[in-house]
Scaffold this motif. Structure first.
Motif, PDB file in Angstrom:
ATOM      1  N   PHE A  94       0.828  -1.204   0.000  1.00  0.00           N
ATOM      2  CA  PHE A  94       0.000   0.000   0.000  1.00  0.00           C
ATOM      3  C   PHE A  94       0.864   1.256   0.000  1.00  0.00           C
ATOM      4  O   PHE A  94       0.524   2.246  -0.662  1.00  0.00           O
ATOM      5  N   PHE A  95       1.969   1.244   0.719  1.00  0.00           N
ATOM      6  CA  PHE A  95       2.835   2.435   0.738  1.00  0.00           C
ATOM      7  C   PHE A  95       3.335   2.752  -0.673  1.00  0.00           C
ATOM      8  O   PHE A  95       3.343   3.923  -1.085  1.00  0.00           O
ATOM      9  N   GLU A  96       3.742   1.727  -1.408  1.00  0.00           N
ATOM     10  CA  GLU A  96       4.194   1.942  -2.792  1.00  0.00           C
ATOM     11  C   GLU A  96       3.045   2.462  -3.652  1.00  0.00           C
ATOM     12  O   GLU A  96       3.237   3.352  -4.493  1.00  0.00           O
ATOM     13  N   SER A  97       1.857   1.924  -3.440  1.00  0.00           N
ATOM     14  CA  SER A  97       0.685   2.389  -4.178  1.00  0.00           C
ATOM     15  C   SER A  97       0.359   3.840  -3.835  1.00  0.00           C
ATOM     16  O   SER A  97       0.006   4.636  -4.724  1.00  0.00           O
TER      17      SER A  97
ATOM     18  N   LYS B  11      10.445   5.115   7.333  1.00  0.00           N
ATOM     19  CA  LYS B  11      10.359   3.650   7.317  1.00  0.00           C
ATOM     20  C   LYS B  11       9.302   3.163   8.300  1.00  0.00           C
ATOM     21  O   LYS B  11       8.566   2.209   8.033  1.00  0.00           O
ATOM     22  N   PHE B  12       9.227   3.834   9.452  1.00  0.00           N
ATOM     23  CA  PHE B  12       8.209   3.499  10.449  1.00  0.00           C
ATOM     24  C   PHE B  12       6.824   3.748   9.874  1.00  0.00           C
ATOM     25  O   PHE B  12       5.915   2.914  10.004  1.00  0.00           O
ATOM     26  N   PHE B  13       6.650   4.881   9.209  1.00  0.00           N
ATOM     27  CA  PHE B  13       5.372   5.220   8.585  1.00  0.00           C
ATOM     28  C   PHE B  13       5.016   4.204   7.502  1.00  0.00           C
ATOM     29  O   PHE B  13       3.863   3.766   7.394  1.00  0.00           O
ATOM     30  N   GLN B  14       6.005   3.812   6.712  1.00  0.00           N
ATOM     31  CA  GLN B  14       5.774   2.814   5.662  1.00  0.00           C
ATOM     32  C   GLN B  14       5.251   1.511   6.259  1.00  0.00           C
ATOM     33  O   GLN B  14       4.303   0.918   5.741  1.00  0.00           O
ATOM     34  N   GLY B  15       5.852   1.084   7.366  1.00  0.00           N
ATOM     35  CA  GLY B  15       5.401  -0.139   8.013  1.00  0.00           C
ATOM     36  C   GLY B  15       3.960  -0.040   8.490  1.00  0.00           C
ATOM     37  O   GLY B  15       3.199  -1.016   8.399  1.00  0.00           O
ATOM     38  N   LEU B  16       3.583   1.128   8.984  1.00  0.00           N
ATOM     39  CA  LEU B  16       2.199   1.321   9.424  1.00  0.00           C
ATOM     40  C   LEU B  16       1.230   1.264   8.252  1.00  0.00           C
ATOM     41  O   LEU B  16       0.189   0.610   8.317  1.00  0.00           O
ATOM     42  N   MET B  17       1.570   1.962   7.172  1.00  0.00           N
ATOM     43  CA  MET B  17       0.679   2.010   6.024  1.00  0.00           C
ATOM     44  C   MET B  17       0.491   0.623   5.405  1.00  0.00           C
ATOM     45  O   MET B  17      -0.603   0.299   4.921  1.00  0.00           O
ATOM     46  N   ASP B  18       1.517  -0.188   5.443  1.00  0.00           N
ATOM     47  CA  ASP B  18       1.414  -1.519   4.844  1.00  0.00           C
ATOM     48  C   ASP B  18       0.557  -2.460   5.687  1.00  0.00           C
ATOM     49  O   ASP B  18       0.251  -3.572   5.255  1.00  0.00           O
ATOM     50  N   GLN B  19       0.158  -2.019   6.870  1.00  0.00           N
ATOM     51  CA  GLN B  19      -0.783  -2.797   7.685  1.00  0.00           C
ATOM     52  C   GLN B  19      -2.230  -2.361   7.448  1.00  0.00           C
ATOM     53  O   GLN B  19      -3.152  -2.968   8.001  1.00  0.00           O
ATOM     54  N   ILE B  20      -2.418  -1.303   6.660  1.00  0.00           N
ATOM     55  CA  ILE B  20      -3.775  -0.872   6.299  1.00  0.00           C
ATOM     56  C   ILE B  20      -4.200  -1.673   5.076  1.00  0.00           C
ATOM     57  O   ILE B  20      -3.686  -1.472   3.971  1.00  0.00           O
ATOM     58  N   THR B  21      -5.118  -2.601   5.254  1.00  0.00           N
ATOM     59  CA  THR B  21      -5.491  -3.510   4.167  1.00  0.00           C
ATOM     60  C   THR B  21      -6.903  -3.268   3.628  1.00  0.00           C
ATOM     61  O   THR B  21      -7.241  -3.777   2.558  1.00  0.00           O
TER      62      THR B  21
ATOM     63  N   ASN C  22      -1.208   2.819  19.406  1.00  0.00           N
ATOM     64  CA  ASN C  22       0.109   2.690  20.033  1.00  0.00           C
ATOM     65  C   ASN C  22       1.179   3.393  19.205  1.00  0.00           C
ATOM     66  O   ASN C  22       2.084   4.036  19.746  1.00  0.00           O
ATOM     67  N   ALA C  23       1.075   3.266  17.890  1.00  0.00           N
ATOM     68  CA  ALA C  23       2.029   3.940  17.012  1.00  0.00           C
ATOM     69  C   ALA C  23       1.875   5.458  17.100  1.00  0.00           C
ATOM     70  O   ALA C  23       2.870   6.195  17.063  1.00  0.00           O
TER      71      ALA C  23
END
Length: 223
Positions: free
Chosen positions: A3-6, A177-187, A71-72
């Motif tokens: 999702f982050f790449e998208s 990078k932290f933000f990218q990890g969060l966004m990739d958990q939004i499905t 938490n984030a």
């Protein structure tokens, strides 16, 4: 595709429009005047001081199913505390009155971006705030260091006048990078669409701050 790449791909046109704002190009070319740099810092102060209150509002509005994201948000709050004071110290290092900046009024463009952020969180969807995070952090990573170097060289200012820009440039890469990890958990597709649309709007609103920025948006030299 994550999702982050998208998100990056779907907002590429809006990002390029922002980066073509005359004041950004002027900064990167080292052609920004001292008054213009202080005007930029002054407007940055007026939106950065809302970062923690906005994050608090996001945390309060997230549902229990998004406890991992809350938490984030708490981590973000801890990292963002006091950044507006760095900006005021940069203004003082330029020889200007930081208290005048603190007590000044934001430009209309800055006011509108901040107002939209609060409205997005309270009225529409708190996840939309992450569109703003994407815009501000992504823009900083790509331009802050180069702009700081160019402005500093052009104006012969001390490095102490650039704590805000340098702290939000290459040194902030781990934050992205932290933000990218969060966004990739939004499905959820609807939630993803909300963040993408929000980012597009914030690219416009943040760009308007630069497109309308003039030396008159700053404050006077310190006595």
């Amino acid at each position: 595709m994550s999702f982050f790449e998208s998100l990056q791909l779907q907002t590429q046109r809006e990002r390029q429009q922002l980066l073509q704002a005359p004041m950004i190009l002027k900064a990167l070319a080292g052609e920004m005047s001292l008054d213009e740099y202080v005007a930029f810092l002054t407007q940055a102060y007026h939106h950065v001081k809302h970062t923690v209150p906005l994050l608090m509002a996001v945390g309060a509005r997230l549902p229990e199913s998004k406890e991992w994201l809350r938490n984030a948000v708490a981590e973000y709050i801890e990292e963002e505390l006091g950044h507006q004071e760095w900006i005021l110290n940069d203004i003082a290092a330029c020889g200007y009155d930081k208290e005048a900046a603190r007590n000044s009024r934001p430009s209309l463009a800055t006011e509108l971006m901040v107002s939209y952020a609060y409205d997005k969180i309270q009225r529409l969807n708190p996840l939309g705030f992450f569109g703003m995070v994407h815009v501000l952090e992504g823009t900083s990573i790509s331009t802050a260091d180069n702009a700081a170097d160019a402005i500093r060289n052009g104006l012969s200012l001390p490095k102490t006048a650039f704590s805000y820009l340098y702290s939000h440039g290459g040194l902030d890469i781990e934050h992205v990078k932290f933000f990218q990890g969060l966004m990739d958990q939004i499905t959820c597709p609807q939630e993803q669409a909300e963040i993408v649309n929000s980012a597009k709007v914030f690219y416009q609103l943040y760009g308007d701050i630069f497109r309308t920025l003039t030396a008159q948006h700053g404050i006077a030299l310190a006595a």
